[in-house]
Design an enzyme around this catalytic site. Structure first.
Site, PDB file in Angstrom:
ATOM      1  N   ALA A 243       0.818  -1.211   0.000  1.00  0.00           N
ATOM      2  CA  ALA A 243       0.000   0.000   0.000  1.00  0.00           C
ATOM      3  C   ALA A 243       0.854   1.264   0.000  1.00  0.00           C
ATOM      4  O   ALA A 243       2.077   1.234   0.146  1.00  0.00           O
ATOM      5  CB  ALA A 243      -0.943  -0.014   1.194  1.00  0.00           C
ATOM      6  N   HIS A 244       0.158   2.384  -0.137  1.00  0.00           N
ATOM      7  CA  HIS A 244       0.819   3.683  -0.315  1.00  0.00           C
ATOM      8  C   HIS A 244       1.754   4.038   0.843  1.00  0.00           C
ATOM      9  O   HIS A 244       1.462   3.777   2.003  1.00  0.00           O
ATOM     10  CB  HIS A 244      -0.230   4.791  -0.498  1.00  0.00           C
ATOM     11  N   ASN A 245       2.894   4.615   0.477  1.00  0.00           N
ATOM     12  CA  ASN A 245       3.910   5.113   1.417  1.00  0.00           C
ATOM     13  C   ASN A 245       4.605   4.022   2.220  1.00  0.00           C
ATOM     14  O   ASN A 245       5.332   4.321   3.172  1.00  0.00           O
ATOM     15  CB  ASN A 245       3.328   6.154   2.370  1.00  0.00           C
TER      16      ASN A 245
END
Length: 331
Positions: A243-245
Site C-alpha cells: 500500500a501507499h507510502n
C-alpha cells in the site's frame, strides 16, 4: 534437445560424484515423476526413502544425507541441493519468447520517449510522454508505461503490466503478468456532512530498486506524497498488496496473498509468510520473520519471529496453542 552427461553436470556443480550413470540427462524432474533420462534432487531426509522408487538416473542430494546410488545411477552430493538444482534449472531453461521486430508496428511510442539500445517492445504496448527505457529493456505485448516513468537496464516486464506516471524502476527487475505499479493509494475520509467519502489525492510515486522481482497480479500503490519504496533485491510473490507510502528495505520476501497496509516500514531481510497482513504505520525491523496467516498490529524488534493473530513471539504463541489443545482434550 539439450542433454548432458553426469560428469558435465558435476563439473558445473563441483560436488562429490558417487556412482555413475551412462544415461544422457535431458532435464530435471520431481523425485517420483522423473524418467530414466532425468535428474532429480533430495534436500531432506523425509524424501530419502523415495529414491528407491524413483526412475531418475541421478539425483543432487545434500551432503548430510546417506544414500546409495544403485546400479547405473549416480548421486551428486552438495552443500545445498536447492541452490544446486537452481543451476541445473538454469541450464535447461527454455529460450524466452521470440520478438519478430525490436519494436512491434502496433506499439505506440510517444515521440518524446527515450528508448535505450537493444530494447524489445511487443505488440500493443504503450510508451507515454518522456518515458525513459534503459538498455536491454524487454516489454512483452500489452504493457503500458505512462508518462515520465524511468525503467533501468535489462528489466523485463511481462504482458498486462501497467506502470503509472512518474514511477522509477531499477535495473535487472522482473515484473510478471498483470502487475500494477503506481495505482492510486487507498485514501478516503468521511465527508463533512457525513453522507459520503472524500478521495484523498495520491500525488507521490513508486520507486523500485535493482534486481526486484514481482509476481503476477501483485500491486504496489503510489504514495499520497513522497514515494512508496521497494528496496534492492526484494522478491514479491503473486497476489501481494503493497500500500501507499510503505517502504521495504533490501532483500525482503513477501509470499502470496500477504499485504502491507499504508506507511508500513520493513527493514532489510524481512520475510513475510503467505496470507500475512501488516497493520498500517507499523515497523518490522531487519531480520524479522512473520509466519503465514499472521496479523501484525505493532512494531517488531530486529530478528524476531512472530506468529498468530494478533501476531506474538512465535515461541509464546506455540505454547498457547499447546495449552489450548490440552484444555480442549480435557473437556
Amino acid at each position: 534437445m539439450k542433454s548432458y552427461s553426469i560428469e558435465d553436470i558435476n563439473n558445473i556443480l563441483n560436488g562429490e560424484l558417487i556412482g555413475h550413470t551412462s544415461q544422457q540427462i535431458d532435464g530435471p524432474e520431481q523425485l517420483l515423476k522423473a524418467k530414466e533420462h532425468q535428474i532429480t534432487f533430495i534436500g531432506s531426509r523425509k524424501y530419502v526413502k523415495q529414491w528407491a522408487d524413483s526412475k531418475a538416473c541421478a539425483a543432487i542430494i545434500n551432503d548430510n544425507l546417506n544414500l546409495e546410488p544403485g546400479e547405473n545411477r549416480a548421486l551428486i552430493k552438495v552443500k545445498n541441493a536447492d541452490l544446486a538444482m537452481a543451476k541445473i534449472l538454469e541450464l535447461f531453461n527454455p529460450p524466452a519468447p521470440v520478438f519478430e521486430a525490436d519494436i512491434h508496428p502496433t506499439a505506440v511510442v510517444h515521440e518524446s520517449a527515450t528508448i535505450g539500445n537493444g530494447c524489445k517492445i511487443g505488440a500493443n504496448c504503450y510508451i507515454g510522454k518522456d518515458v525513459q527505457l534503459g538498455n536491454g529493456v524487454v516489454l512483452y505485448p500489452n504493457v503500458c508505461v505512462f508518462d515520465e516513468t524511468t525503467i533501468g537496464d535489462n528489466t523485463v516486464i511481462w504482458s498486462g503490466t501497467v506502470i503509472r506516471e512518474r514511477c522509477i524502476i531499477g535495473n535487472h527487475c522482473i515484473f510478471h503478468t498483470n502487475v500494477s505499479i503506481g495505482a492510486d493509494g487507498f485514501g478516503y475520509r468521511p465527508s463533512d456532512d457525513g453522507r459520503g467519502l472524500v478521495k484523498i489525492p495520491q500525488i507521490g510515486n513508486v520507486i523500485i530498486g535493482h534486481y526486484v522481482e514481482i509476481g503476477a497480479n501483485s500491486c504496489v500503490d503510489r504514495a499520497k506524497f513522497s514515494s512508496t519504496i521497494i528496496g534492492d533485491g526484494c522478491k514479491i510473490d503473486n497476489l501481494v498488496q503493497v500500500a501507499h507510502n510503505s517502504v521495504m528495505g533490501r532483500s525482503c520476501i513477501m509470499a502470496g496473498h500477504s499485504g502491507l497496509a499504508g506507511s508500513v516500514t520493513l527493514g532489510d531481510g524481512v520475510v513475510i509468510g503467505g496470507s500475512a497482513s501488516i497493520k498500517d504505520h507499523t515497523t518490522l525491523h531487519s531480520g524479522v520473520t512473520v509466519g503465514a496467516g499472521s496479523g501484525v498490529v505493532g512494531d517488531v524488534a530486529a530478528g524476531k519471529t512472530v506468529l498468530g493473530y494478533p501476531a506474538q513471539d512465535a515461541r509464546d504463541m506455540l505454547k498457547q496453542w499447546v495449552a489450548v489443545r490440552r484444555f480442549m482434550k480435557s473437556q
